[in-house]
Design an enzyme around this catalytic site. Structure first.
Site, PDB file in Angstrom:
ATOM      1  CB  VAL A 192      -0.908   0.008   1.104  1.00 47.73           C
ATOM      2  CG1 VAL A 192      -0.273   0.127   2.567  1.00 47.73           C
ATOM      3  CG2 VAL A 192      -2.069   1.028   1.083  1.00 47.73           C
ATOM      4  CG  ASP A 193       3.693   2.150   3.111  1.00 50.57           C
ATOM      5  OD1 ASP A 193       2.443   2.522   3.611  1.00 50.57           O
ATOM      6  OD2 ASP A 193       4.355   1.145   3.930  1.00 50.57           O
ATOM      7  CB  SER A 194       5.308   1.178  -3.214  1.00 50.65           C
ATOM      8  OG  SER A 194       4.640   0.169  -3.321  1.00 50.65           O
TER       9      SER A 194
ATOM     10  N   GLY B 108       8.357   4.089  -1.153  1.00 48.40           N
ATOM     11  CA  GLY B 108       7.118   4.173  -0.253  1.00 48.40           C
ATOM     12  C   GLY B 108       7.674   4.139   0.994  1.00 48.40           C
TER      13      GLY B 108
ATOM     14  CB  CYS C  15      18.442  -5.043   0.161  1.00 51.67           C
ATOM     15  SG  CYS C  15      17.347  -4.992  -1.343  1.00 51.67           S
TER      16      CYS C  15
ATOM     17  CB  CYS D 289      12.305 -10.484   0.089  1.00 50.86           C
ATOM     18  SG  CYS D 289      13.851 -10.221  -0.364  1.00 50.86           S
TER      19      CYS D 289
END
Length: 347
Positions: A11-13, A124, A100, A196
């Site tokens: 949702v942020d990005s 984001g 990263c 991830c």
């Protein structure tokens, strides 16, 4: 301006991209493929999954902006995944998100932004960039519970001149409200908390990639007396209390990890306290800083007062749980000054 937006599928990005479009900017969306399964596909669990890429693609289509998925698996594997396993094997506690950002994500995306003719790169992250008196300042996000400035401390003045953080002034609740207002289908999507490239327990991941991680050894007290056995030093981190596999009359904590001899050293809580630390891979948002600062030694740890002298950081009061491999990030109030990787501690 023309802006490349890193879209994770969250949702942020998504809101970051939508707000930029709403403000009339020329926006291009991109997702980095950083990890893949043995059959060459994006993972299905954790963050940065195939589902996340599909969510990002749908948001881009809704916003009517170009969208690309870029393959950076080889770079990510070498710079982050292999390093993650090697650091644990060396008895350190790495932060893969910082590596990263440092070695892959921002480097790759800033380069790709230039190639695509974009003036700026937007993400984001919950942090803020402000320009004052001709210099750029990296600040904590408005929502202190979601603040991500810690993982961006490696950004320099040239980076900050091009980085845009459209949601840094919003609380997480407000971001979701904006997503609902904008009709984005990720408005209610939960945040990902996983590494991830790890499905399940990170210890199992390391054992798969580093067979030597399963070398058993001794658990000793500070006098060197054996008090137990372990199945591999990768099961332990500095300051750990639970899961030690020993019986004691009072809580015991991991004080030191010695991979060369496969030894884990434990002690009382007071034994975990250190006077300071030495840092490496130092970077500064603007210029080198010496003197008093606030320092954060883990992502969610509270900042403590310290003094910097070169690569040496001395705390005003002893601090527990300072682990080599984590990052020490320096602040002046809400402003990030820079940071580095903890190489050792001072007792």
């Amino acid at each position: 301006m023309k802006v490349l937006v890193a879209m994770s599928g969250g949702v942020d990005s998504a809101v970051a991209a939508a707000l930029l479009v709403e403000r009339g900017h020329d926006v291009v969306g991109v997702t980095l493929k950083q990890w893949e399964t043995e059959d060459g596909r994006m993972p299905t669990t954790g963050c940065c999954t195939v589902s996340d890429a599909n969510d990002a693609r749908r948001v881009a289509a809704q916003l009517d902006i170009p969208y690309y998925v870029l393959d950076y698996v080889a770079e990510f594997t070498a710079a982050v995944v292999d390093r993650f396993a090697a650091e644990y094997m060396a008895g350190r506690t790495p932060n893969p998100c910082i590596e990263c950002n440092r070695r892959v994500r921002f480097r790759a995306l800033l380069q790709r932004a230039t190639q695509l003719g974009c003036d700026h790169l937007a993400t984001g992250h919950h942090a803020r960039v402000e320009r004052r008196n001709g210099r750029y300042r990296l600040l904590r996000g408005a929502d202190r519970r979601k603040d991500q400035s810690y993982v961006l401390h490696m950004l320099t003045q040239p980076d900050l001149a091009r980085v845009v953080l459209p949601i840094g002034h919003l609380t997480k609740a407000r971001v979701r409200e904006e997503a609902t207002r904008l009709g984005l289908n990720v408005a209610g999507k939960p945040d990902s908390q996983d590494i991830c490239f790890v499905e399940g327990d990170y210890r199992d991941f390391i054992r798969t990639h580093e067979p030597a991680a399963s070398r058993p050894g001794r658990i000793v007290d500070l006098a060197g007396v054996e008090v137990g056995r372990h199945a591999g030093t990768v099961d332990y981190t500095i300051g750990q209390r639970k899961g030690l596999g020993i019986a004691a009359g009072e809580p015991r904590y991991v004080v030191d990890i010695q991979p060369a001899t496969s030894t884990v050293v434990i002690g009382r809580r007071d034994d975990t306290l250190v006077e300071g630390c030495v840092v490496e891979q130092l970077s500064w948002t603007d210029r080198p800083h010496h003197g008093q600062v606030d320092v954060q030694v883990r992502y969610r740890s509270p900042p403590v007062t310290a003094r910097i002298d070169g690569t040496t950081v001395r705390f005003a009061d002893p601090v527990s749980g300072v682990a080599p491999g984590q990052s020490a990030v320096f602040y002046s109030g809400d402003e990030v000054l820079g940071g580095g990787v903890i190489a050792g501690v001072l007792r």
